[in-house]
Design a protein around this motif. Structure first.
Motif, PDB file in Angstrom:
ATOM      1  N   UNK A 208       0.806  -1.232   0.000  1.00 27.82           N
ATOM      2  CA  UNK A 208       0.000   0.000   0.000  1.00 27.82           C
ATOM      3  C   UNK A 208       0.834   1.275   0.000  1.00 27.82           C
ATOM      4  N   UNK A 209       1.949   1.305   0.770  1.00 23.87           N
ATOM      5  CA  UNK A 209       2.748   2.531   0.796  1.00 23.87           C
ATOM      6  C   UNK A 209       3.413   2.788  -0.550  1.00 23.87           C
ATOM      7  N   UNK A 210       3.768   1.711  -1.253  1.00 31.00           N
ATOM      8  CA  UNK A 210       4.316   1.878  -2.596  1.00 31.00           C
ATOM      9  C   UNK A 210       3.278   2.464  -3.547  1.00 31.00           C
ATOM     10  N   UNK A 211       2.072   1.909  -3.509  1.00 31.69           N
ATOM     11  CA  UNK A 211       1.005   2.413  -4.382  1.00 31.69           C
ATOM     12  C   UNK A 211       0.698   3.877  -4.059  1.00 31.69           C
ATOM     13  N   UNK A 212       0.696   4.194  -2.765  1.00 31.42           N
ATOM     14  CA  UNK A 212       0.421   5.570  -2.351  1.00 31.42           C
ATOM     15  C   UNK A 212       1.479   6.522  -2.885  1.00 31.42           C
ATOM     16  N   UNK A 213       2.741   6.107  -2.848  1.00 26.63           N
ATOM     17  CA  UNK A 213       3.822   6.965  -3.345  1.00 26.63           C
ATOM     18  C   UNK A 213       3.709   7.177  -4.846  1.00 26.63           C
ATOM     19  N   UNK A 218       2.383  10.865  -9.265  1.00 24.94           N
ATOM     20  CA  UNK A 218       1.572  11.154 -10.448  1.00 24.94           C
ATOM     21  C   UNK A 218       0.852  12.492 -10.270  1.00 24.94           C
ATOM     22  N   UNK A 219       0.333  12.740  -9.081  1.00 23.07           N
ATOM     23  CA  UNK A 219      -0.361  14.002  -8.830  1.00 23.07           C
ATOM     24  C   UNK A 219       0.589  15.182  -8.971  1.00 23.07           C
ATOM     25  N   UNK A 220       1.815  15.039  -8.493  1.00 22.09           N
ATOM     26  CA  UNK A 220       2.802  16.114  -8.632  1.00 22.09           C
ATOM     27  C   UNK A 220       3.062  16.424 -10.104  1.00 22.09           C
ATOM     28  N   UNK A 221       3.167  15.379 -10.910  1.00 20.05           N
ATOM     29  CA  UNK A 221       3.395  15.587 -12.341  1.00 20.05           C
ATOM     30  C   UNK A 221       2.206  16.311 -12.958  1.00 20.05           C
ATOM     31  N   UNK A 241      -5.045   4.493  -0.978  1.00 23.45           N
ATOM     32  CA  UNK A 241      -4.167   3.327  -1.008  1.00 23.45           C
ATOM     33  C   UNK A 241      -3.552   3.035   0.357  1.00 23.45           C
ATOM     34  N   UNK A 242      -3.245   4.076   1.107  1.00 18.36           N
ATOM     35  CA  UNK A 242      -2.572   3.897   2.401  1.00 18.36           C
ATOM     36  C   UNK A 242      -2.976   5.054   3.315  1.00 18.36           C
ATOM     37  N   UNK A 243      -4.218   5.025   3.837  1.00 19.49           N
ATOM     38  CA  UNK A 243      -4.788   6.188   4.523  1.00 19.49           C
ATOM     39  C   UNK A 243      -3.955   6.744   5.674  1.00 19.49           C
TER      40      UNK A 243
END
Length: 265
Positions: A208-213, A218-221, A241-243
Motif C-alpha cells: 500500500x505505501x508503494x502504491x500511495x507513493x 503522479x499528482x505532482x506531475x 491506497x494507504x490512509x
C-alpha cells in the motif's frame, strides 16, 4: 500560503528520500536476489515471487560470473541469504570477502552499490554501480540503482540513461518506471514523467505505501501539467491506497493547499 508551499515541498523531498530509500532497497534487493539465483544456479531454480521474477534478460549466466572463483560465488550466496534476512552488516562482510577473492566481481559490486544506496552513501553507490556495469553490462539492477542514486543526488538528467537501460532489462519492475518519472520530473520533462509514472501505476506495486507513493508522484506531475482536477483525483487515490501513511498525509496537505488556492480565485 507563501510559507506553506515551500515548507510542504521541502518536507516532501525529505520524506520522499527516506521512504523511497526503503522502498528502493527492498525492490532492488528482490531483483538482485533473483539475478544472483539465475547467475549462480540453474535459471530454472529461480524463486517466483513478485513482478521482479520476470527478468527475461537476467537468466543468462554472464562471462563475468563464469570467471568468478567458487569461493567468491559462495560468499555471494551467503550475502544473498543475509540480504533475505535483512542482516546488512553480514551481507557487506560477505561482499567484501567476494571482492577480495575476485576484485572485478560485477555481482558483488552491484550488491555493495545497493547497500550503499540504502544507507545514503550515494557517491559510493554510483561508483559501485558504474564499476558493476563496466564489468558486466547486463546487470539490470545496477542500472536501476545508479539511476536512483543520481536522482537522490539531484542529477536528474544523468539518471535518464541508466534508467532507460534498466527499463529494457526489467520492464515489469515498477520501481524502474517510478525512478524514471522522478528523473523526468526533476528535468522538467513533464509529459515524459507522466508516461513513466503511468507505467509504474500499471505495474501495480504490491504494498500500500508503494502504491500511495506512485499516485502521489503522479499528482505532482499533473500539477506541473496544470491539470488540477486530475491531480486532485491522484492525491485522493494516494490517500485511499494507504490512509495512515506518510504519502497520504502529504497528499492531504496538497489537497488542502489546492482548496485554499481555489477559494482565493
Amino acid at each position: 500560503m507563501r510559507v506553506l508551499v515551500p515548507r510542504v515541498i521541502h518536507r516532501f523531498e525529505r520524506v520522499r528520500q527516506a521512504v523511497t530509500g526503503c522502498l528502493l532497497l527492498a525492490a532492488i534487493i528482490t531483483s538482485s536476489v533473483l539475478i544472483a539465483a539465475a547467475q549462480i544456479n540453474n535459471p530454472g531454480t529461480m524463486p517466483q515471487r513478485g513482478p521482479a521474477a520476470q527478468l527475461q534478460h537476467q537468466t543468462v549466466v554472464s562471462t563475468n560470473e563464469l570467471q568468478a572463483p567458487k569461493e567468491a560465488q559462495s560468499a555471494i550466496h551467503q550475502a544473498r541469504e543475509a540480504f533475505d534476512r535483512r542482516r546488512y552488516p553480514e551481507a557487506r562482510k560477505q561482499i567484501a570477502r567476494a571482492l577480495e577473492i575476485y576484485p572485478k566481481y560485477a555481482l558483488a559490486l552491484e550488491l555493495r552499490g545497493i547497500l550503499n544506496l540504502g544507507e545514503d552513501h550515494l557517491e559510493e553507490a554510483c561508483s559501485d554501480s558504474r564499476q558493476a556495469i563496466e564489468y558486466d553490462p547486463n546487470l539490470g539492477a545496477a542500472y536501476l540503482s545508479l539511476g536512483a542514486a543520481y536522482n537522490r543526488l539531484g542529477h536528474f538528467k544523468e539518471a535518464v540513461a541508466p534508467l532507460t537501460r534498466a527499463a529494457m532489462m526489467l520492464p515489469n519492475t515498477w520501481t524502474v518506471h517510478y525512478e524514471m518519472a522522478l528523473a523526468y520530473l526533476g528535468s522538467g520533462k513533464y509529459e515524459a514523467a507522466l508516461e513513466a509514472i503511468s507505467r509504474a501505476v500499471e505495474k501495480n506495486p504490491a504494498e500500500p505505501d508503494n502504491r500511495s507513493s506512485v499516485f502521489y508522484t503522479k499528482a505532482r506531475v499533473l500539477l506541473e501539467l496544470k491539470d488540477s482536477p486530475a491531480a486532485r483525483a491522484a492525491f485522493e487515490q494516494s490517500i485511499q491506497q494507504d490512509p495512515k501513511g506518510q504519502f497520504a498525509q502529504l497528499s492531504q496537505e496538497r489537497l488542502e493547499q489546492l482548496g485554499v488556492q481555489s477559494s482565493e480565485k
